[in-house]
Design a protein around this motif. Structure first.
Motif, mmCIF file in Angstrom:
data_model
loop_
_atom_site.group_PDB
_atom_site.id
_atom_site.type_symbol
_atom_site.label_atom_id
_atom_site.label_comp_id
_atom_site.label_asym_id
_atom_site.label_seq_id
_atom_site.Cartn_x
_atom_site.Cartn_y
_atom_site.Cartn_z
ATOM 1 N N TYR A 681 0.832 -1.204 0.000
ATOM 2 C CA TYR A 681 0.000 0.000 0.000
ATOM 3 C C TYR A 681 0.871 1.260 0.000
ATOM 4 O O TYR A 681 1.919 1.313 0.646
ATOM 5 C CB TYR A 681 -0.922 -0.005 1.228
ATOM 6 N N PHE A 682 0.368 2.255 -0.730
ATOM 7 C CA PHE A 682 1.058 3.529 -0.875
ATOM 8 C C PHE A 682 0.064 4.665 -0.639
ATOM 9 O O PHE A 682 -1.149 4.488 -0.812
ATOM 10 C CB PHE A 682 1.633 3.687 -2.293
ATOM 11 N N VAL A 683 0.602 5.844 -0.284
ATOM 12 C CA VAL A 683 -0.217 7.040 -0.206
ATOM 13 C C VAL A 683 0.470 8.139 -1.010
ATOM 14 O O VAL A 683 1.696 8.291 -0.965
ATOM 15 C CB VAL A 683 -0.453 7.494 1.251
ATOM 16 N N GLU A 684 -0.330 8.885 -1.765
ATOM 17 C CA GLU A 684 0.185 10.029 -2.524
ATOM 18 C C GLU A 684 -0.093 11.298 -1.732
ATOM 19 O O GLU A 684 -1.222 11.556 -1.331
ATOM 20 C CB GLU A 684 -0.480 10.109 -3.895
ATOM 21 N N GLY A 744 -6.505 15.390 -2.784
ATOM 22 C CA GLY A 744 -5.261 14.926 -3.391
ATOM 23 C C GLY A 744 -4.592 13.795 -2.647
ATOM 24 O O GLY A 744 -3.630 13.197 -3.146
ATOM 25 N N PHE A 745 -5.052 13.491 -1.421
ATOM 26 C CA PHE A 745 -4.495 12.377 -0.658
ATOM 27 C C PHE A 745 -5.161 11.087 -1.157
ATOM 28 O O PHE A 745 -6.322 10.821 -0.872
ATOM 29 C CB PHE A 745 -4.757 12.567 0.834
ATOM 30 N N LYS A 746 -4.403 10.290 -1.903
ATOM 31 C CA LYS A 746 -4.958 9.083 -2.513
ATOM 32 C C LYS A 746 -4.133 7.868 -2.111
ATOM 33 O O LYS A 746 -2.909 7.967 -1.917
ATOM 34 C CB LYS A 746 -4.981 9.228 -4.036
ATOM 35 N N PHE A 747 -4.809 6.727 -2.011
ATOM 36 C CA PHE A 747 -4.157 5.494 -1.586
ATOM 37 C C PHE A 747 -4.156 4.495 -2.737
ATOM 38 O O PHE A 747 -5.126 4.398 -3.502
ATOM 39 C CB PHE A 747 -4.873 4.920 -0.362
#
Length: 865
Positions: A681-684, A744-747
């Motif tokens: 998992y990543f977060v932008e 803008g915070f996307k996973f």
């Protein structure tokens, strides 16, 4: 053996600045082994690692590292790095002595530099005025003022700005000798040394040469024709000096064209004022240096030259022994310098077309040097008699500074400093104009008072340094540099890359420790590399690439086979703990091996590799382009995860944004969701919210998340592994920003098995064997069995200096994966050889040799005449 009086005098010119600086260091409690070092600013993060790297480079014998290095991020041109960070004789002490002595060397070198500055200015005074032999006490005061000026004190921790002060006396003498028709090599020789050891301040030296030549030539009562001939002769010898340095300068400027110049910034003239002229005279007051000046665009130039120097400058314009032409010529030069400190356009000319980023008015040394030359002109021909005009001019000069200081308040010029300066200036006036005591006693008093003034000024200035770095930081770098050698991670063979997670101070560790890395910090870092790394979600800025927010995808494609992480294993990135093998430890770092890392070169599909084009603020889309190279796309690539709206505290939701409910209290934003097994998992993090994020606490499962706060673009952070944790709590706490846009915070997620299998299979089928390499040559072997995978991509950043041969025949170098290099192949077995030749090196060598021959010819011609 007896020591001559002149040797003793010159020795004192060295030891007085040396001892004054040492006394200041000790009075501040600074020694080579104290808690704090004498250094501040960029010394720990930029200079010191490069000194270690320079030492390793020379002892390795691979001198091609002067021109290109795989230790500069993923690889980069080095002349602009070494050329900006100084190749001075002082720097080469780090090459000569072992790394274990660097902590002591870094303490001693500033003392040596100050002492040498005193000696060389004394040499100038002796050659021009017989100053040391006939006017020793005045020479001691002036030489000490030169070595301990406000510029030297305020920039002590930026050594690359200081070395030209060692060369100036020789260059100025050379100008005067050439202009007067004498045979001299001082100007071309020391101008060449200046440009080679630091091209940036060497460029400023060239401008100073032009100004000083104007002063020397137009001070003389000669015809325009004769003046033009003298100007032409000095210009010729100066150009010879530039030519002697061309073998190094042309590679430097070529590297700059592909680094800073490629950033697209162009010189635009501006008449805007850059500081306060009314406040500027206060810089002549002792200790006039503030800790915030380095980053203040309205900062003032460092003009302090001691009370004796200031007295000499004032009386220069009243002294009848000095001709009106010389005074007018000096006035013109001073006005040019004043404009350079006041108008943005003139300021940018001195700084190669740009305003500096911090440490403004790096050309202050030019003004200090010229003013001390004028002071010497006045004082070395001083008549021991009372002259009312000289007395009034000196009173006016000192008094106007104090009067103007009441109109502008500078935080770093306190009342006590003004009072002490007034007392010192009064003593100097009394010593020169009230002659009841013997002249030599009055000059001894003057020299003693000025030395005390310089000591106090240095003490006050150093006490206000932006921040002192700890000696522990220097010691740690030395120990790691030796540990990397001992453990075999330096100069790895076969070629491998590794990185460590740490803050900005470690961005130059690849160079310091001798491993092929991905991070770098320098003012001349290739702009394209910064841009492309930014596009991939990595933390970068104008002069920094930090490979801290890496991930297994980038690690593998970039060939990063080892990753080092400090601290608790729970803080290690989730892909490292879940997919890498823990290999061991080095000091406080755990070392993990990436089993999926590709070689420096691997076969790809040409159409795919050459058509990749990254977009700004699209890190996921850009990484997905790279995943296409190994056959992953669509649902097999990074895919957005749908998560619930975050839980918030002290925030009120609007139509599009959240606003702070109670401005006196902080807010909290928390995302919490379940993880699927076998998923990463990543977060932008959006760049437009970076300022708000930096001012808050970022927490992952209750532990502070170790990110780098350099948001050139959106960043992409690795935050979870479904095989290690069942849930994720990602929170922004202690938030002070009044407004938040959380859209803008996307996973994102990717399947671990799919990714691992794709990487493993691709590596097995397409890796290219690297047979040998240096910084300037890579020799590889590959067998192509599939025409669809016949394009050899090498993760060497694209640069015009690289050429490639396949089976001995030169081939076209093509861009691959956005910013790397590749070459087309046919089916079958091939030997690929990459070679780096610094652009401009051959032409520069030709120019340097021609310039040397011309200098020899002119020398002999003049001798015969």
């Amino acid at each position: 053996m007896t020591i001559s009086k002149m040797k003793l005098k010159y020795s004192s010119l060295f030891f007085v600045p040396f001892v004054v600086m040492l006394g200041v260091f000790l009075s501040l409690g600074l020694t080579p082994f104290s808690q704090n070092s004498i250094h501040s600013g960029d010394f720990l993060s930029q200079y010191f690692p490069l000194y270690i790297g320079l030492h390793k480079l020379f002892w390795s014998g691979d001198f091609s590292g002067l021109f290109w290095s795989f230790e500069k991020s993923l690889g980069g041109a080095m002349p602009s790095v070494w050329g900006f960070n100084s190749l001075s004789p002082f720097t080469f002490l780090y090459v000569i002595f072992p790394i274990s002595s660097f902590q002591v060397l870094s303490y001693v070198i500033p003392l040596l530099r100050a002492g040498v500055m005193g000696v060389v200015f004394g040499y100038f005074l002796e050659k021009k005025f017989q100053g040391v032999s006939k006017h020793y006490w005045l020479s001691l005061g002036l030489a000490s003022s030169y070595a301990l000026s406000g510029f030297v004190v305020s920039q002590q921790y930026n050594p690359n700005f200081l070395d030209n002060l060692v060369y100036i006396p020789f260059i100025l003498l050379g100008i005067e000798e050439v202009a007067s028709g004498k045979r001299s090599v001082k100007l071309p020789l020391f101008l060449a040394i200046s440009l080679i050891t630091d091209f940036y301040t060497g460029y400023m030296m060239c401008l100073f040469v032009a100004l000083y030549t104007f002063y020397v030539v137009f001070s003389k009562d000669i015809s325009l024709k004769e003046a033009t001939l003298k100007l032409a002769k000095v210009a010729l010898f100066a150009l010879i000096g530039v030519g002697l340095a061309a073998f190094w300068l042309l590679p430097v400027f070529s590297a700059l064209l592909e680094s800073k110049a490629s950033a697209g910034s162009t010189f635009a003239w501006s008449w805007n004022s850059v500081n306060d002229l009314v406040a500027m005279p206060q810089k002549f007051i002792l200790g006039s240096f503030g800790e915030k000046e380095w980053g203040d665009s309205k900062a003032l130039p460092q003009l302090f030259i001691g009370g004796l120097g200031l007295f000499g400058v004032c009386t220069f314009f009243a002294k009848k022994e000095i001709t009106l032409r010389k005074k007018l010529a000096a006035t013109v030069v001073l006005l040019v310098l004043l404009l350079s400190f006041s108008i943005q356009g003139f300021d940018q000319i001195w700084h190669m077309g740009q305003r500096p980023v911090g440490f403004y008015f790096r050309n202050s040394w030019v003004a200090n040097s010229f003013m001390l030359v004028l002071a010497s002109e006045s004082l070395m021909q001083w008549k021991d008699e009372f002259r009312l005009n000289e007395f009034l001019v000196a009173i006016f000069g000192f008094g106007s500074i104090l009067v103007l200081s009441t109109l502008r308040i500078l935080q770093y010029v306190e009342t006590s400093q003004k009072i002490l300066s007034f007392i010192i200036w009064t003593i100097i006036l009394l010593a020169f104009f009230f002659r009841r005591a013997e002249r030599v006693r009055r000059l001894q008093l003057t020299a003693g008072v000025v030395i005390v003034e310089l000591m106090v000024s240095s003490f006050v200035g150093f006490r206000r340094a932006p921040y002192f770095i700890g000696n522990a930081g220097l010691k740690e770098q030395m120990e790691f540099a030796m540990a990397f050698d001992k453990e075999g991670y330096s100069n790895p063979n076969p070629f491998t890359r590794m990185e460590m997670h740490k803050g900005l101070s470690h961005a130059n560790f690849p160079i310091a420790f001798g491993y092929n890395g991905a991070s770098h910090f320098t003012s001349s870092l290739e702009h394209e590399l910064i841009e492309e790394m930014s596009h991939l979600g990595l933390p970068t800025s104008q002069s920094v690439v930090n490979y801290t927010n890496r991930n297994v995808i980038l690690d593998s494609l970039f060939g990063v086979s080892r990753f080092m992480m400090e601290g608790d294993e729970k803080r290690v990135f989730a892909d490292v703990r879940g997919m890498y093998a823990k290999e061991g430890a080095m000091k406080n770092f755990a070392i993990y091996r990436n089993p999926y890392a590709f070689s420096l070169g691997y076969l790809t599909n040409e159409n795919t590799a050459t058509n990749i084009a990254f977009e700004k603020n699209q890190p996921v889309a850009n990484i997905n382009q790279l995943l296409q190279v190994i056959g992953l796309s669509g649902t097999n690539a990074l895919s957005e995860v749908s998560v619930q709206e975050p839980a918030t505290t002290n925030l009120t939701k609007g139509q599009e944004k959240y606003t702070l409910t109670n401005e006196g209290e902080s807010a909290k934003i928390e995302w919490k969701f379940n993880l699927q097994p076998n998923k990463l998992y990543f977060v932008e993090i959006p760049e437009r919210q970076a300022g708000s994020v930096i001012k808050s606490k970022v927490m992952l499962n209750g532990i502070g998340y170790p990110y780098e706060n350099r948001f050139h673009e959106n960043q992409l952070w690795m935050i979870g592994n479904g095989n290690l944790d069942q849930t994720i709590t990602f929170a922004i706490e202690d938030a002070k920003a009044k407004e938040w846009d959380l859209r803008g915070f996307k996973f994102y997620t990717i399947d671990i098995t799919t990714l691992a299998n794709a990487l493993t299979q691709y590596k097995k089928a397409n890796d290219i064997t690297i047979e040998s390499y240096t910084n300037a040559m890579v020799k590889a072997h590959v067998t192509v069995t599939n025409s669809e995978q016949s394009f050899a991509t090498f993760t060497i950043p694209y640069h015009s200096g690289w050429s490639v041969t396949v089976d001995g025949k030169k081939q076209e170098v093509k861009k691959a994966l956005g910013f790397f290099m590749g070459v087309s192949l046919t089916e079958g077995e091939h030997e690929i050889v990459w070679r780096y030749t610094p652009p401009g090196l051959h032409l520069g060598m030709l120019i340097s040799i021609s310039s040397l021959l011309l200098l020899i010819f002119l020398w002999k011609k003049h001798k015969n005449e």
